[in-house]
Scaffold this active site. Structure first.
Site, PDB file in Angstrom:
ATOM      1  N   THR A 119       0.757  -1.214  -0.021  1.00  0.00           N
ATOM      2  CA  THR A 119       0.019  -0.070   0.043  1.00  0.00           C
ATOM      3  C   THR A 119       0.865   1.221  -0.031  1.00  0.00           C
ATOM      4  OG1 THR A 119      -1.621   1.234   1.507  1.00  0.00           O
ATOM      5  CG2 THR A 119      -0.216  -0.244   2.718  1.00  0.00           C
ATOM      6  N   TYR A 143      -2.034   0.132  10.006  1.00  0.00           N
ATOM      7  CA  TYR A 143      -2.058  -0.603   8.815  1.00  0.00           C
ATOM      8  C   TYR A 143      -0.611  -0.546   7.703  1.00  0.00           C
ATOM      9  CZ  TYR A 143      -3.636  -1.020   3.815  1.00  0.00           C
ATOM     10  OH  TYR A 143      -3.732  -1.721   2.550  1.00  0.00           O
TER      11      TYR A 143
END
Ligand code: UDP
Length: 338
Positions: A119, A143
């Site tokens: 990501t 995350y």
């Protein structure tokens, strides 16, 4: 010649399900492992489906041996920035511990090619107009930290064990299958474009704008939205790279253009012809102000050029929103723009 068998972990989810369809069309034998904790696409995906946990080493090894798995693609992660701030243990457990167990089981079964969904959150607050892979990685939310941990593990596993991996840093995945067979369907939904379209269809009465005081021209966060099918095409190219015997690497996947939250809302009003009410709220913890990709490296090494822009993304996701409304027995009934 028999087909190359690939294991798609998380193949019933949003990106994984589109990937299975593309792999199947490209002539791969698709085997899906999914726990169905957050997926809905069980019925629509091609290939063999196994319900189970990626950390179940015996199961993963058995699947690999039985189906002669040659490469694995991993989509089974938790992905909500805000939730990762509130409940980091959930994220480290699933995205790190379970992923490492999966990798160990693959290695035990002699699978040595791996495509990992990473990501743009690994960059934290990059402070650059367009982010390339040479920028420092400093995630600002759990995350992003979990994804970076795995990237780093994978890079060292490649060095030490020859377990080759392509780490793909997605910017904002969105859109849907243009035929309306598959699309995004998280529960609860937290992503901007599906929420905007739920407001357009009348499934919710407004969307929240998380922060209008960022250092951007209209004060709302800027993101680089990339179509799910474009992402999947990049995975296919990454798999071909590994199949050709080339080393693993890390690539950004984005369109290279950023849109603010308010610009996305405006584009969605134009595409849908429906009113979308926006209510301003406080910032959401963990959100950087701007994330836009420089995907030049993926273009050069993988021959990857995204096909779809923001309007296609919204148009395809809008078709999917209408499918979801029809499934609920309540056709989309937005308020037409005046
Ligand atoms: N966002 C928003 N309202 C929402 C959901 C998201 O303003 O209801 C904003 C969010 O703060 C971020 C952008 O939209 O700036 C994209 O968020 P999303 O959750 O879709 O993806 P992320 O960037 O977190 O991966």
């Amino acid at each position: 010649m028999s087909k190359q068998a690939v294991l798609v972990v998380g193949g019933a989810g949003f990106i994984g399900s589109h990937m299975c369809t593309l792999l199947d069309a490209a002539g791969y034998a698709v085997i899906v492992l999914d726990s169905l904790v957050s997926s809905r696409h069980r019925a629509a995906i091609p290939g063999v489906f196994v319900e189970g946990d990626m950390a179940d080493s015996a199961l993963v090894e058995r699947i690999c041996r039985q189906h002669r798995i040659d490469a694995a693609l991993h989509f089974a992660a938790f992905i909500e920035v805000g939730e990762s701030v509130r409940d980091p243990a959930k994220y480290f457990e699933n995205n790190v511990i379970k992923t490492l167990k999966l990798v160990e089981a693959l290695r035990a079964a002699s699978v040595d090619k791996f495509i990992f969904s990473s990501t743009a959150s690994v960059y934290g607050l990059p402070g650059a107009e367009a982010i390339d892979e040479s920028l420092p990685v400093k995630p600002i939310n759990p995350y992003g930290m979990t994804k970076l941990s795995i990237e780093q593990a994978l890079a060292s596993y490649e060095q030490a064990y020859g377990f080759r991996s392509v780490r793909l840093r997605y910017f904002n995945a969105a859109g849907a299958d243009p035929e309306g067979e598959l699309g995004e369907c998280h529960d609860p939904e937290t992503h901007l474009i599906p929420l905007i379209l739920q407001a357009a269809s009348g499934r919710r009465d407004h969307i929240k704008l998380f922060g209008d005081d960022y250092g951007t021209p209209d004060g709302s966060c800027i993101r680089d939205y990339v179509h799910v099918l474009d992402l999947c095409r990049a995975h296919l190219a990454a798999l071909e790279r590994l199949n050709a015997g080339l080393p693993g690497d890390v690539y950004n996947l984005g369109n290279g253009g950023g849109y603010s939250v308010l610009e996305v809302v405006e584009a969605a009003r134009e595409v849908t012809g429906c009113e979308i009410e926006v209510r301003r709220e406080a910032r959401r913890p963990g959100d950087p102000d701007v994330l836009v990709a420089d995907a030049g490296k993926a273009r050069r090494d993988l021959g990857w050029t995204p096909e779809y822009g923001l309007r296609d993304i919204i148009a395809h996701a809008w078709r999917w929103e209408q499918v979801l409304c029809a499934e609920r027995g309540a056709p989309a009934q937005g308020t037409p723009l005046r």
